[in-house]
Design a protein around this motif. Structure first.
Motif: not given
Length: 165
Positions: A74, A78, A118
């Motif tokens: 990521g 993130q 995510r």
């Protein structure tokens, strides 16, 4: 780099573990957005066997945190959010705003939410422990029913509910 995957049965349905070299990179729900897109060969490695064992212990309420090598992919922000998620203790919750404050700015709450959504390693990196500012359940990549199930799994057993420690 060698990528492998294994399917693990769980109370949440089938979970696909994905590993590259010596670290887990993803965990997918059977009906999730990555269904059928798992890279590499389906196999068992010592790492995947250990992940399977630790997940079984977690679902049996015998494990409160995972001790596995992780390599989620990521953006730097993130990765910072996902690291904070791993610090949320078993049975506890945090709000997006609380995590944003930990990152240095309350206005990051929406960005924290986006990063949380995510998270490539749900359950193992406990994004289910993040709730809305009003205490309500908000989105979860695996669906709100799974989020409720995970939070319920982490509640103290009923016999301990009234006991003072």
């Amino acid at each position: 780099m060698s990528t492998v995957h294994a399917v693990v049965e769980s109370p949440l349905g089938a979970l696909t573990l994905v590993a590259r070299d010596d670290a887990l990179t993803a965990l997918h729900f059977a009906d999730g957005r990555h269904r059928g897109q798992e890279p590499g060969e389906r196999t068992t490695t010592p790492l995947l066997a250990e992940a399977r064992r630790q997940l079984a212990e977690y679902f049996d309420r015998r494990r409160t945190e995972f001790d596995l090598p992780l390599a989620p992919e990521g953006e730097p922000f993130q990765l910072r959010v996902w690291a904070l998620l791993r610090e949320i203790p078993f049975g506890a919750t945090r709000t997006y705003g609380e995590l944003a404050r930990q990152l240095g700015h309350v206005r990051y709450a929406q960005a924290v939410g986006a990063a949380n959504g995510r998270n490539p390693l749900p359950v193992i990196v406990p994004c289910h422990r993040v709730i809305g500012a009003d205490g309500g359940l908000t989105g979860y990549a695996g669906g709100l029913d799974r989020k409720r199930s995970l939070l319920a799994l982490e509640e103290p057993p009923a016999e301990d509910a009234g006991r003072l420690f």
